[in-house]
Design a protein around this motif. Sequence first.
Motif, PDB file in Angstrom:
ATOM      1  N   LYS A 311       0.844  -1.216  -0.012  1.00 20.22           N
ATOM      2  CA  LYS A 311       0.194  -0.060  -0.072  1.00 20.22           C
ATOM      3  C   LYS A 311       0.979   1.321   0.085  1.00 20.22           C
ATOM      4  CE  LYS A 311      -4.004  -1.932   2.096  1.00 20.22           C
ATOM      5  NZ  LYS A 311      -5.224  -2.034   2.967  1.00 20.22           N
ATOM      6  N   LEU A 312       2.075   1.167   0.218  1.00 22.12           N
ATOM      7  CA  LEU A 312       3.076   2.364   0.059  1.00 22.12           C
ATOM      8  C   LEU A 312       3.083   2.753  -1.315  1.00 22.12           C
ATOM      9  CD1 LEU A 312       6.088   0.929   2.037  1.00 22.12           C
ATOM     10  CD2 LEU A 312       4.141   2.489   3.078  1.00 22.12           C
ATOM     11  N   GLY A 313       2.999   4.060  -1.264  1.00 23.25           N
ATOM     12  CA  GLY A 313       3.107   4.779  -2.868  1.00 23.25           C
ATOM     13  C   GLY A 313       1.956   4.676  -3.505  1.00 23.25           C
ATOM     14  N   THR A 314       0.793   4.377  -3.013  1.00 29.19           N
ATOM     15  CA  THR A 314      -0.443   4.184  -3.497  1.00 29.19           C
ATOM     16  C   THR A 314      -1.485   5.264  -3.117  1.00 29.19           C
ATOM     17  OG1 THR A 314      -1.544   2.585  -1.868  1.00 29.19           O
ATOM     18  CG2 THR A 314      -0.316   1.559  -3.756  1.00 29.19           C
ATOM     19  N   SER A 315      -2.629   5.351  -3.579  1.00 26.22           N
ATOM     20  CA  SER A 315      -3.462   6.213  -2.913  1.00 26.22           C
ATOM     21  C   SER A 315      -3.843   6.306  -1.511  1.00 26.22           C
ATOM     22  CB  SER A 315      -4.888   6.620  -3.802  1.00 26.22           C
ATOM     23  OG  SER A 315      -5.343   5.336  -3.914  1.00 26.22           O
ATOM     24  N   ASP A 316      -3.899   4.877  -1.195  1.00 26.04           N
ATOM     25  CA  ASP A 316      -4.390   4.511   0.320  1.00 26.04           C
ATOM     26  C   ASP A 316      -2.928   5.045   1.219  1.00 26.04           C
ATOM     27  OD1 ASP A 316      -6.754   3.537  -0.230  1.00 26.04           O
ATOM     28  OD2 ASP A 316      -5.955   1.413  -0.416  1.00 26.04           O
ATOM     29  N   TRP A 317      -1.957   5.093   0.706  1.00 24.62           N
ATOM     30  CA  TRP A 317      -0.884   5.528   1.549  1.00 24.62           C
ATOM     31  C   TRP A 317      -0.939   7.129   2.049  1.00 24.62           C
ATOM     32  CZ3 TRP A 317       2.928   8.918  -0.924  1.00 24.62           C
ATOM     33  CH2 TRP A 317       4.072   9.308  -0.122  1.00 24.62           C
ATOM     34  N   LEU A 318      -1.532   7.686   1.616  1.00 26.45           N
ATOM     35  CA  LEU A 318      -1.633   9.189   1.953  1.00 26.45           C
ATOM     36  C   LEU A 318      -2.638   9.137   3.071  1.00 26.45           C
ATOM     37  CD1 LEU A 318      -1.561  11.207  -1.326  1.00 26.45           C
ATOM     38  CD2 LEU A 318       0.222  10.824   0.132  1.00 26.45           C
ATOM     39  N   VAL A 361      11.370   3.055  -0.078  1.00 23.17           N
ATOM     40  CA  VAL A 361      11.489   3.657  -1.325  1.00 23.17           C
ATOM     41  C   VAL A 361      11.401   3.102  -2.554  1.00 23.17           C
ATOM     42  CG1 VAL A 361      13.635   4.674  -2.411  1.00 23.17           C
ATOM     43  CG2 VAL A 361      13.741   4.855   0.027  1.00 23.17           C
ATOM     44  N   ARG A 362      11.635   1.748  -2.579  1.00 21.04           N
ATOM     45  CA  ARG A 362      11.236   1.063  -3.800  1.00 21.04           C
ATOM     46  C   ARG A 362       9.804   1.310  -4.235  1.00 21.04           C
ATOM     47  NH1 ARG A 362      12.681  -3.506  -2.036  1.00 21.04           N
ATOM     48  NH2 ARG A 362      15.182  -3.259  -2.537  1.00 21.04           N
ATOM     49  N   ARG A 363       8.811   1.073  -3.133  1.00 21.75           N
ATOM     50  CA  ARG A 363       7.282   1.249  -3.495  1.00 21.75           C
ATOM     51  C   ARG A 363       6.829   2.754  -3.831  1.00 21.75           C
ATOM     52  NH1 ARG A 363       4.797  -3.819  -3.561  1.00 21.75           N
ATOM     53  NH2 ARG A 363       5.898  -5.280  -2.284  1.00 21.75           N
ATOM     54  N   LEU A 364       7.720   3.613  -3.184  1.00 28.30           N
ATOM     55  CA  LEU A 364       7.494   5.048  -3.321  1.00 28.30           C
ATOM     56  C   LEU A 364       7.751   5.556  -4.908  1.00 28.30           C
ATOM     57  CD1 LEU A 364       6.360   7.755  -2.089  1.00 28.30           C
ATOM     58  CD2 LEU A 364       8.785   8.141  -1.383  1.00 28.30           C
ATOM     59  N   LEU A 365       8.850   4.954  -5.360  1.00 27.70           N
ATOM     60  CA  LEU A 365       9.399   5.337  -6.592  1.00 27.70           C
ATOM     61  C   LEU A 365       8.911   4.529  -7.853  1.00 27.70           C
ATOM     62  CD1 LEU A 365      13.509   5.837  -5.704  1.00 27.70           C
ATOM     63  CD2 LEU A 365      11.376   7.383  -5.782  1.00 27.70           C
ATOM     64  N   GLN A 378       2.234  18.522  -1.177  1.00 24.01           N
ATOM     65  CA  GLN A 378       2.492  18.965   0.209  1.00 24.01           C
ATOM     66  C   GLN A 378       1.953  17.907   0.898  1.00 24.01           C
ATOM     67  OE1 GLN A 378       4.059  21.672   1.188  1.00 24.01           O
ATOM     68  NE2 GLN A 378       3.807  21.377   3.254  1.00 24.01           N
ATOM     69  N   LYS A 379       0.831  17.381   0.916  1.00 22.70           N
ATOM     70  CA  LYS A 379       0.405  16.014   1.702  1.00 22.70           C
ATOM     71  C   LYS A 379       1.498  15.053   1.631  1.00 22.70           C
ATOM     72  CE  LYS A 379      -2.386  13.425   3.747  1.00 22.70           C
ATOM     73  NZ  LYS A 379      -2.709  13.650   5.182  1.00 22.70           N
ATOM     74  N   ALA A 380       2.021  14.763   0.554  1.00 26.29           N
ATOM     75  CA  ALA A 380       3.060  13.775   0.167  1.00 26.29           C
ATOM     76  C   ALA A 380       4.387  14.000   0.786  1.00 26.29           C
ATOM     77  CB  ALA A 380       3.241  13.318  -1.509  1.00 26.29           C
ATOM     78  N   TYR A 381       4.710  15.339   0.823  1.00 29.70           N
ATOM     79  CA  TYR A 381       6.048  15.707   1.371  1.00 29.70           C
ATOM     80  C   TYR A 381       5.649  15.428   3.007  1.00 29.70           C
ATOM     81  CZ  TYR A 381       8.612  19.181   4.023  1.00 29.70           C
ATOM     82  OH  TYR A 381       9.352  19.903   5.121  1.00 29.70           O
ATOM     83  N   GLU A 382       4.504  15.909   3.541  1.00 30.98           N
ATOM     84  CA  GLU A 382       4.415  15.754   5.077  1.00 30.98           C
ATOM     85  C   GLU A 382       4.303  14.232   5.278  1.00 30.98           C
ATOM     86  OE1 GLU A 382       0.811  17.954   5.564  1.00 30.98           O
ATOM     87  OE2 GLU A 382       1.593  19.692   5.414  1.00 30.98           O
ATOM     88  N   THR A 383       3.617  13.501   4.382  1.00 31.77           N
ATOM     89  CA  THR A 383       3.523  11.937   4.922  1.00 31.77           C
ATOM     90  C   THR A 383       4.967  11.491   4.852  1.00 31.77           C
ATOM     91  OG1 THR A 383       1.276  11.847   3.779  1.00 31.77           O
ATOM     92  CG2 THR A 383       2.539   9.880   4.159  1.00 31.77           C
ATOM     93  N   VAL A 384       5.799  11.543   3.879  1.00 33.35           N
ATOM     94  CA  VAL A 384       6.932  10.944   3.833  1.00 33.35           C
ATOM     95  C   VAL A 384       7.922  11.437   4.942  1.00 33.35           C
ATOM     96  CG1 VAL A 384       9.195  10.736   2.438  1.00 33.35           C
ATOM     97  CG2 VAL A 384       6.913  10.527   1.414  1.00 33.35           C
ATOM     98  N   LYS A 385       7.815  12.685   5.380  1.00 34.43           N
ATOM     99  CA  LYS A 385       8.846  13.230   6.440  1.00 34.43           C
ATOM    100  C   LYS A 385       8.465  12.791   7.789  1.00 34.43           C
ATOM    101  CE  LYS A 385      10.673  17.597   7.989  1.00 34.43           C
ATOM    102  NZ  LYS A 385      10.772  18.930   7.969  1.00 34.43           N
ATOM    103  N   GLU A 386       6.885  12.657   7.818  1.00 33.07           N
ATOM    104  CA  GLU A 386       6.532  11.904   9.057  1.00 33.07           C
ATOM    105  C   GLU A 386       6.823  10.496   9.296  1.00 33.07           C
ATOM    106  OE1 GLU A 386       2.073  11.306  11.533  1.00 33.07           O
ATOM    107  OE2 GLU A 386       2.397  12.424   9.403  1.00 33.07           O
ATOM    108  N   ASN A 387       6.437   9.952   8.002  1.00 39.06           N
ATOM    109  CA  ASN A 387       7.058   8.444   8.195  1.00 39.06           C
ATOM    110  C   ASN A 387       8.348   8.068   8.453  1.00 39.06           C
ATOM    111  OD1 ASN A 387       4.974   7.527   5.210  1.00 39.06           O
ATOM    112  ND2 ASN A 387       4.253   8.007   7.585  1.00 39.06           N
TER     113      ASN A 387
END
Length: 465
Positions: A311-318, A361-365, A378-387
């Motif tokens: 589910k990483l890097g998918t719409s559910d991931w956010l 990283v692999r799933r995200l890319l 911005q949402k993706a930025y905040e999500t990755v940083k928090e993760n």
Amino acid sequence: LIDREKHLFWETAEANKEAVEKLAADHKALEERVWQTLQQSLSLSSEEEVSALKSAVKAINLEEEQDQLWKQRCQTPPAWRPSEWKKRHDEVLQKLVNGRMDNPSSPTGDQVNQSSIQADIQSMGRQLKKDLQWVVEKVKNCYPPEMDICNFYARQYHQTFSARLRKIADFVLDDKDCSFLLRWVKEFYPGDLMIFIGRVLDEAKKEWDQGKEPTRDDGCYISPVAYDVIQVELYQNFHEDIIKQNKPHSKAFIKANISCVEQFRDFLVDRNLFPEDVRENCLPVLTEMKQSAYTYLLTPVHKILKPHYKKLGTSDWLKKNTFEKLLNSTEEELQQLQGSSQSSYQELIGQLHQEVTEEYVRRLLKGEVKLKDSNQQQKAYETVKENAEKLHELFGSKQDWLKEILTKIAEVLKLQDIPAIQMQIVSLGSAYPDLSREAQTSLFPAISSSLSGGTPRRSQANREI
């Protein structure tokens, strides 16, 4: 004595001076008796002496426990605290070993055809062999497994004998003495030591075959096969057989082996006791053992985490709860990985931290989620940083670079200017060359499509990336 001590100092408002003095005298008398008993460890001649040694060892451990209890109390301890009997125990036995190697009782063999140097070496070697056999047959049964007394004696004899041989080698030797010394170092001594090592390894194999778990010390699995396993290939075979058979207690043994491998590696590297060729031969084997142990212990973890990885890097991931499920499952698996020494456990979970980050990283890319506008960026930025922060906090890892690489990817995700995106990706690739060119390039279309309403033009800079 400890009960009297607790009563006087912990249960009484003010200790009676006369009672304290009497307790101090009794404590001193017991201490002297303990050291006298330890000095007879290698010459036990009756069941009474064996029983006395067991009692002395038990007293030492009780004293250690009492020392620890006093450290937790906010009051002045009696004059004999901390007693540090365990430290004194090690010093007494070290002195005992030195004395026996300085004055070996074993016959020196054919002194007529030997020089004094040859006779001394052979006499020390025989004493070493005799004493280590005695430790395995008699002394070991007087100690709890967690004290690892066989390896303690092996280290003391190895260090003492090695020091004596180095001292002899400093003299100007004639050809016969030099040849004799070299043969001892290369042939006789390793062979004698292997008799001891072989017996210890046989006992470990016997426990494994019987389905027993290894002994625990402070909650950590320990292996008796440590430090002086010169023929480390034998140990590797035992290690790989445990993995291959994959019995219910295999993981416990592998956790013990990880700690053992760490100890042996440190011993090889940090102490100048082995020739360079021995280190060069052993270190790769130890590395292979550690890697195979990591693979064996971590592969099942990744299988359990795989549904969350998908589910990483998918719409559910956010959605916040998706990553929380990955964190919760990972935390549960970290508990299951405990059992090796603290330093070995930290290294093991550090490896898991790296592998989880790589999968993230692999799933995200893969770019399955398209960031269609600046709000999603911005949402993706905040999500990755928090993760990244939560992963770092979960593993308690010192590998700051794992958090940094996710943070840098997050920075790319929020950029609005195409040239800035290009420069940031180039910077990312330079800082982390292990990040593949394909992975770096895949970041660009996933982000920059939001800036042009579709796939951006391929500029010269983009083609270079």
